[in-house]
Design an enzyme around this catalytic site. Structure first.
Site, PDB file in Angstrom:
ATOM      1  N   GLN A 258      -5.935  20.855  32.846  1.00  0.00           N
ATOM      2  CA  GLN A 258      -5.885  21.426  34.038  1.00  0.00           C
ATOM      3  C   GLN A 258      -6.633  20.503  35.199  1.00  0.00           C
ATOM      4  O   GLN A 258      -5.905  19.851  35.865  1.00  0.00           O
ATOM      5  CB  GLN A 258      -6.652  22.776  33.739  1.00  0.00           C
ATOM      6  CG  GLN A 258      -5.709  23.654  32.929  1.00  0.00           C
ATOM      7  CD  GLN A 258      -6.285  25.094  32.852  1.00  0.00           C
ATOM      8  OE1 GLN A 258      -7.419  25.561  33.620  1.00  0.00           O
ATOM      9  NE2 GLN A 258      -5.984  26.019  31.825  1.00  0.00           N
TER      10      GLN A 258
ATOM     11  N   GLU B 207     -10.260  34.443  38.048  1.00  0.00           N
ATOM     12  CA  GLU B 207     -11.507  35.171  37.743  1.00  0.00           C
ATOM     13  C   GLU B 207     -11.412  36.114  36.509  1.00  0.00           C
ATOM     14  O   GLU B 207     -12.259  36.239  35.588  1.00  0.00           O
ATOM     15  CB  GLU B 207     -12.292  35.690  38.725  1.00  0.00           C
ATOM     16  CG  GLU B 207     -12.778  34.520  39.655  1.00  0.00           C
ATOM     17  CD  GLU B 207     -13.185  34.788  40.945  1.00  0.00           C
ATOM     18  OE1 GLU B 207     -12.434  35.879  41.764  1.00  0.00           O
ATOM     19  OE2 GLU B 207     -14.266  34.527  41.551  1.00  0.00           O
TER      20      GLU B 207
HETATM   21  S1  FES Z   1      -8.906  20.377  31.896  1.00  0.00           S
HETATM   22 FE1  FES Z   1     -10.395  19.990  30.515  1.00  0.00          FE
HETATM   23  S2  FES Z   1     -12.353  19.811  31.744  1.00  0.00           S
HETATM   24 FE2  FES Z   1     -10.783  20.437  32.989  1.00  0.00          FE
END
Ligand code: FES
Ligand SMILES: Cc1cc2nc3c(=O)[nH]c(=O)nc-3n(C[C@H](O)[C@H](O)[C@H](O)COP(=O)(O)OP(=O)(O)OC[C@H]3O[C@@H](n4cnc5c(N)ncnc54)[C@H](O)[C@@H]3O)c2cc1C
Ligand code: FES
Length: 1328
Positions: free
Chosen positions: A114, A1260
């Protein structure tokens, strides 16, 4: 010492590195990043605890002529220890320019990246595993990744991506019920969108890997006398002899010089405690220390062997030897598998471990109980010493003389009838130091269960490894039985007494653990005796370890409509656009930007007092330190010296007074980070303490210390309603705070352009405009001279909104004053100390309800610990009140909320902004009602839920239909009733293991109640070649907003996503932006991008109509020659939301996101350890724009919630100092915490007229859903309590850590330990 300087030779990614000026204090991480400009390897903590800096080290072993590959944390690896080694970093295994490595490809395509900051470390841990084990088992994968922390993903996608390498039947890709295809493999399910097709993956081809450099083999094979290497450094020098004699001579000459081996003990001491050793002696080239010799009595293991080598050796010996001879080996193996992470075990050595003499060492108690001994040598003497109580003298001290070294450790075979156990409990199941740990050995006479000899050693209950000798003595010649043991417990408690103020806290729990671990030893021993046939009769239940097999999970995406064109990517699981760059280490984060010429660094000096006047600030010594250029104080700020929030000012740099430990007093500017840090350590601040600092909520309430306004809201008439209820219950719950623990610490680079006072800021922030404005005000500049650029953010979660602006302002003042570029990258400890986190909350409630479970009235008070400055705390308190109803229609509901002003670091926004605290309180209240009435809590929840057209307690109309659908669907998916029955049956059959389950609903308001914050802008350029550059107001922090914006632009411009690029977020392209927060980023920016793209597409319409068969490029080209503007801005006004607190009504949200979540846990009641067996989540996210990205957000937020409610604990000392300043002390969820089965379903056929393409905000909400685990633990505890005859509501504060869960069971062990009287002692840590 002076000696010739040696050249250091090693290889990095196949390239030869010869360093003529190697400094022993330089770690591989900074060398890679700063010197070699290999910035793929990341800094996350600097102490070996996060895995972000993982690299592979390869060494040739001349004795066996083999090459050893192992993972290591570059932050603890001194370059001087690498002579002759080959290092492989993420850049060395593949790239987007050449060829991706399968480990890079699979993590990216499985959506396992991410924000991407942890990704290179994950990649390198997995890569190293595959180098050693091309077809690993799932256990191997979990073990390899145990020390790699990820704050974004929740690990499930990483595991699923890497599961494809393993050849076991449980790999869902090979299973007929493949998880990527949904639950079943029938035709309809196969048509569902897939994240990846395993068939498309590149195959792992070990022949493609870099070979070990032949030159290094030649060097290692060279038989002529190897030379001593000498590396003189700025403060410390290192000598690396090649023979034992030479080593002993050196040690005789320099007895005070420590031996540098794995550096996992020395390194953190140097880095975090400022210890300086003028001379270090490295023994890694002394072959004698690595020898293993076998004798009939046991095995001598060289003290230089790594813990991994020891583990491999013991596993081999255990599998080859007779079971009765290898009891000790197996006990040590068990302990080793749980000690630290694989990276730590690969570096740490056996000798280093023994001599570090940690009070909670995992090995020393087992070695001592097992009658191990060590061989030590000095230039004048060789001797053997038993590893027993006498050897461990005091904290960190042993009997070893200064001039001696340990050469080897003897680990004996056990004899028949000799049984050994190793047991430990740690705050997290893996990669965590033990709370209490022990090694226990008992010897029985042949064929009997009478104790002949026994030794019991503990760690974690005093300053050293300790022997419970008197307890052992009490058992000699006794039959091994419950009754003999019960007498021994009393002796044990007396013998291992701990002061209630003991360092490390958890005193009651630690004392309980001494008993319960002993009880576990008793059970293990009984089972072994039974197995051997040496005891007859019934033995109690066997205590198996908690389940740990991760099963394939289900992520059910929504299908796009059949009518949607295949080119239209909206609604499809498009891979995060930067995932491949993140997996190859090419993605650029703030600190990866190359330094500009003359660039400087700053280190911050923070207050050591919680409430004091600054009497004097003496910077003279700091200015004398090498490389220090300047010290920036408040007096240097040319403009506004404060940041203002909610009408309260906060000093950018403390002016006359400090209000918490950790407040920034001044900043030291130097030519390197190391110099700045040393300069900062030399600044002297004289304080005069001010009276009566306030730390806890209780103290703040007593002294009316609040940030105003305090809010109140009421629906119905609560006081009156209490008159007519059947039952009234009053309760309270305390929720601890939470550290953001974004993997990338606060980072910023300020570059003065030198003309017209222009400043360019490169910052890791969620709110570029606020950073721009704060810097402009601090420097007294108009905003048009300050540009803030954000390429990407390595995780933020609310922590990079306000605090980042303040820190950037300090950096900007330094840049302004020195007229040089200045970089500030906080060390993890400083980041945790300075920037605050989620607000701890104390809630008190009174609830009135009928005997059938209907709640008639509830009155709640919430107090949030805001810390020393207002920041956004009053808004957090408001949001707590706005969400207090959650899913329930309580006709008479009253809430009061206050932000307490205390002398602690200032708390700030954190994913959920008060909602996770608020909802937990309401759900706990419902739990209490159910427990009072003896009703199933899910029924009480259902009975009180909103149904039909509804009004919130602030009079906002909404329909709860989708919430109820999620609830019903979640119950169906998890087979709630069947599981409930199975859990009850399990609990009847087990005394010390209990299972629990829970299901919770959520109604979460999306958007900012402050209407003006809902606006967004975009700027879209189409270039002549047809490529499109999109800029918008949102910052990419892993949540995939750029990917979604590309999907939006792709749909609106009718072009493939590959033609669209987003480079950065910048205040010079889109001005006056709002923060990327409140789960509103896609809603707001999506509409703005859509607006801009529609403008452009409309402009192109005449050309398209003229030539409908033309290509996109031809239309764009024609538009250029027709002088049509190919650039457009887009704007979204956003909904006009408001909340009128006087009238107690408003429309503070655009709409609600709904969901429900189920979790089941298994709890070890003796230690409080638990494992989440299964989680099922059903969410209404409208029509998802990108289901894989959305599921990633849901999973990641859930795991953050799981951490918040069950694991993560901030500890403050009695004078307000934060103890928990790194991953060693503060545990975020790791791979070992993910639910074994983790299923996410997106509710189909949902529409949302309030957001782009009918989607919903979801970043969230599911933080709160992690509380399903909290309530499942509470359910399990409840079952344990009922075994002790306890019924009805009981208190369990959040987080429900192992300590709290275990103590709440109130078993006979807990009752045995007398609790210390509160107030009669000074506790080690405060309940803030
Ligand atoms: S994807 Fe692993 S810390 Fe952000
Ligand atoms: C992130 C992390 C997690 C950890 N988790 C755990 C855990 O869960 N459980 C646990 O028990 N431990 C844990 N540890 C501690 C770890 O086991 C020890 O730090 C390690 O074993 C020390 O070995 P080393 O080779 O790195 O020692 P070094 O740091 O190189 O040296 C440590 C000390 O030992 C001395 N020394 C080294 N070798 C010899 C020798 N042959 N003769 C005489 N003196 C010697 C040195 O002079 C020095 O004083 C953890 C450490 C880290 C960094
Ligand atoms: S930075 Fe090295 S382990 Fe965290």
């Amino acid at each position: 010492m002076t000696a010739a300087r040696s050249a250091l030779l090693f290889f990095v990614n196949g390239k030869r590195v010869e360093e003529q000026h190697a400094d022993p204090e330089t770690m591989l991480l900074s060398y890679l990043r700063d010197k070699l400009r290999l910035t793929g390897t990341k800094y996350g903590c600097g102490g070996g605890g996060c895995g972000a800096c993982t690299v592979m080290v390869s060494r040739y072993q001349p004795r066996t002529k083999t090459i050893l590959h192992f993972s290591a944390t570059a932050c603890l690896l001194p370059i001087c220890q690498l002579h002759g080694a080959a290092v492989t970093t993420v850049e060395g295994i593949g790239s987007t320019k050449t060829r991706l490595h399968p480990v890079q490809e699979r993590i990216a395509k499985a959506n396992g990246s991410q924000c991407g900051f942890c990704t290179p470390g994950m990649v390198m841990s997995m890569y190293t595993l595959l180098r050693n084990q091309p077809q690993p088992s799932m256990e191997d994968i979990q073990e390899a990744l145990a020390g790699n922390m990820c704050r974004c993903t929740g690990y499930r996608p990483i595991i699923d991506g890497y599961r494809t390498f393993c050849q076991e039947a449980n790999c869902c890709q090979l299973n007929k019920n493949c998880c990527q295809n949904g639950e079943n493999n029938n035709g309809a399910e196969r048509d569902k969108p897939q994240l990846f097709d395993k068939e498309d993956f590149q195959l792992l081809d070990p022949t493609q890997e870099l070979i070990f450099p032949p030159e290094l083999i030649l060097v290692a094979e060279r038989t002529a006398a190897p030379e001593t290497l000498t590396f003189p450094g700025e403060r410390m020098s290192l000598v690396s002899p090649a023979s034992l004699d030479e080593l002993l001579e050196l040690k005789a000459k320099h007895p005070e010089a420590p031996l540098l081996m794995g550096n996992t003990h020395l390194g953190p001491n140097i880095k975090f405690r400022g210890v300086v050793h003028p001379l270090l002696i490295s023994a890694v080239r002394v072959q004698e220390l690595f020898e293993v010799s076998h004798t009939p009595a046991g095995v001598w293991v060289g003290a230089g062997c790594s813990l991994t080598e020891l583990l491999t050796l013991l596993q081999k010996l255990s599998s080859e030897g007779r079971p009765e001879h290898t009891e000790l080996f197996r006990a040590l193996t068990k302990q080793l598998k749980n000690l630290g992470s694989q990276q730590v075990r690969n570096m740490a050595t056996l000798g280093g471990h023994v001599i570090s003499a940690y009070p909670n060492s995992d090995l020393n108690p087992v070695l001592a109980a097992g009658n191990c001994k060590i061989r030590v040598a000095s230039s004048s003497q060789r001797r053997e010493l038993p590893l027993n109580q006498e050897f461990f003298v005091s904290f960190g001290k042993t009997l070893l003389r200064a001039e001696e070294i340990v050469t080897s450790v003897f680990i004996p075979f056990t004899t028949k009838g000799e049984l050994v156990s190793a047991l430990r409990h740690a705050p997290r199941k893996e990669a965590a130091f033990s709370t209490v740990t022990c090694g226990m050995r008992v010897l029985f006479g042949e064929g009997s269960s009478v104790v002949r000899d026994i030794s019991l050693y503990y760690g974690g209950v005093g300053p050293t490894t300790v022997s419970a000798a008197r307890t052992g003595q009490a058992l000699i010649n006794k039959q091994w039985s419950e009754s003999a043991l019960s007498q021994a417990y009393d002796v044990l408690l007396e013998e291992l007494d701990l002061s209630p103020s003991a360092p490390g806290g958890k005193v009651h729990f630690r004392r309980v653990l001494t008993l319960t671990l002993f009880f576990k030893f008793h059970l293990e021993t009984l089972h072994k005796l039974k197995h051997m046939g040496w005891t007859s009769g019934d033995v109690p239940e066997e205590l198996l370890t908690l389940p740990s097999d991760i099963e394939p999970s289900v992520q059910e995406f929504q299908s796009v409509s059949q009518a949607q064109s295949v080119e239209d990517v909206v609604g499809r699981p498009v891979m995060h656009k930067a995932a491949l760059s993140q997996a190859t280490g090419e993605a650029v984060y703030c600190d990866d930007l190359p330094p500009t010429q003359g660039e400087l660094c700053i280190a911050l000096v923070t207050s050591s007092r919680s409430y004091a006047k600054i009497k004097q600030l003496d910077v003279c010594a700091a200015l004398q330190e090498p490389g220090v250029m300047d010290v920036i104080t408040a007096a240097d700020i040319p403009g506004k010296k404060v940041c203002t929030h909610s009408g309260y000012d906060e000093d950018i740099l403390a002016q006359t007074e400090v209000n918490c430990v950790g407040q920034v007093v001044c900043a030291v500017v130097a030519d390197s980070r190391a110099h700045a840090k040393r300069g900062a350590a030399a600044v002297r601040v004289q304080y005069e303490d001010l009276p009566d600092p306030i730390y806890t909520i209780q103290e703040a309430v007593e002294r009316s210390s609040y940030f105003e306004p305090r809010r109140e809201i009421e629906r119905g008439n609560v006081s009156e309603a209490f008159q007519s209820v059947d039952h009234i219950y009053e309760g309270s719950i305390r929720l601890g705070g939470q550290e953001h623990f974004y993997m990338e610490t606060q980072s910023m680079l300020v570059v003065p352009l030198g003309e017209e006072r222009e400043m360019h800021l490169y910052v890791s922030t969620q709110w570029p405009t606020s950073t721009q404005e704060t810097v402009a005000q601090t420097l007294s500049l108009p905003s048009n001279r300050v540009v803030c650029h954000v390429k990407r953010v390595g995780g933020a979660f609310g922590g990079k909104v306000t605090k980042t602006a303040l820190l950037t302002s300090i950096t900007a003042v330094a840049a302004w004053k020195t007229n040089r570029a200045v970089r500030c990258v906080l060390e993890r400890g400083d980041d945790m100390l300075i920037t605050g986190g989620r607000h701890p909350v104390l809630a008190k409630y009174k609830v009135g309800f009928m005997s059938d479970g209907r709640i008639v009235a509830a009155d709640l008070e919430y107090y949030a610990n805001a810390g020393h400055s207002a920041d956004e705390s009053t808004l957090v308190a408001e949001k707590i009140l706005l969400h207090m109803d959650n899913a329930y229609n309580i006709p008479n509901l009253r809430g009061r909320g206050a932000a307490c002003r205390t002398n602690l670091p200032s708390n700030t926004a954190f994913r959920g902004f008060g909602v996770p605290q608020s909802l937990l309180v309401m759900e706990n209240l419902l739990n209490d009602v159910a427990m009072t009435l003896g009703m199933p809590v899910d029924q009480v929840r259902e009975l009180n839920m909103y149904r039909g057209p509804s009004l919130t307690h602030y009079q906002m109309p909404f329909s709860p239909d989708n919430m109820l659908l999620c609830w019903d669907e979640c119950k169906r998916r998890c087979e709630y009733e069947t599981r409930r029955r199975a859990v009850d049956q399990f609990n009847r059959q087990h005394r010390w293991k209990k299972r629990g389950l829970a299901i919770v609903p959520i109604k979460y308001g999306i958007a900012f109640a402050e209407g003006f914050l809902n606006q967004a802008g975009a700027l879209v350029h189409i270039y002549k070649d047809g490529s499109v550059l999109v800029a918008h107001a949102g910052t990419e922090m892993g949540q995939g907003v750029h990917t979604k914006m590309q999907q939006v632009a792709s749909r609106e411009l009718h072009i493939p996503i590959s033609k669209i690029y987003i480079s950065e977020t910048s205040t010079s392209t889109v001005p006056n932006t709002c923060p990327s927060a409140a789960s509103f980023g896609t809603d707001a920016n999506g509409m703005a991008v859509k607006d801009a793209c529609q403008t452009l597409y409309q402009r192109l319409q005449p050309i398209i109509q003229e030539n409908p068969q033309g290509s996109w490029e031809s239309w764009v080209n024609k538009a250029f020659f027709d002088k049509i503007s190919l650039s457009a801005t887009g704007f979204y006004r956003g909904p006009d939301l408001y909340m009128n607190w006087e009238q107690m009504e408003g429309r503070p949200y655009s709409y609600f996101t709904f969901g429900a979540c189920f979790s089941e846990v298994e709890l070890d009641c003796l230690t409080g350890d638990y494992r989440t067996l299964r989680t099922d989540m059903v969410m209404d996210v409208g029509r998802s724009i990108n289901p894989s990205v959305d599921i990633g957000q849901l999973e990641g937020a859930f795991m953050q919630g799981l951490g918040l409610y069950t694991l993560e604990e901030l500890k403050f000392g009695p004078s307000g100092i934060l103890y928990t300043r790194g991953p060693t002390q503060y545990k975020i969820p790791a791979v070992c915490d993910m639910p074994l089965s983790f299923n996410i379903y997106l509710l189909p056929n949902c529409n949302n007229p309030h957001a782009i393409y009918s989607s919903k905000g979801l970043g969230e909400p599911s933080v709160f859903l992690g509380s399903a685990v909290f309530f499942a633990i509470k359910d399990a505890v409840c079952a344990a309590r009922s075994d002790s005859g306890l019924t009805g509501p009981f208190s369990l504060d959040s987080p429900a850590t192992a300590e709290r869960a275990c103590l709440a069971t109130n078993s006979n062990f807990i009752q045995k330990v007398p609790a210390s009287k509160p107030g009669a002692f000074r506790p080690w840590a405060l309940e803030i």
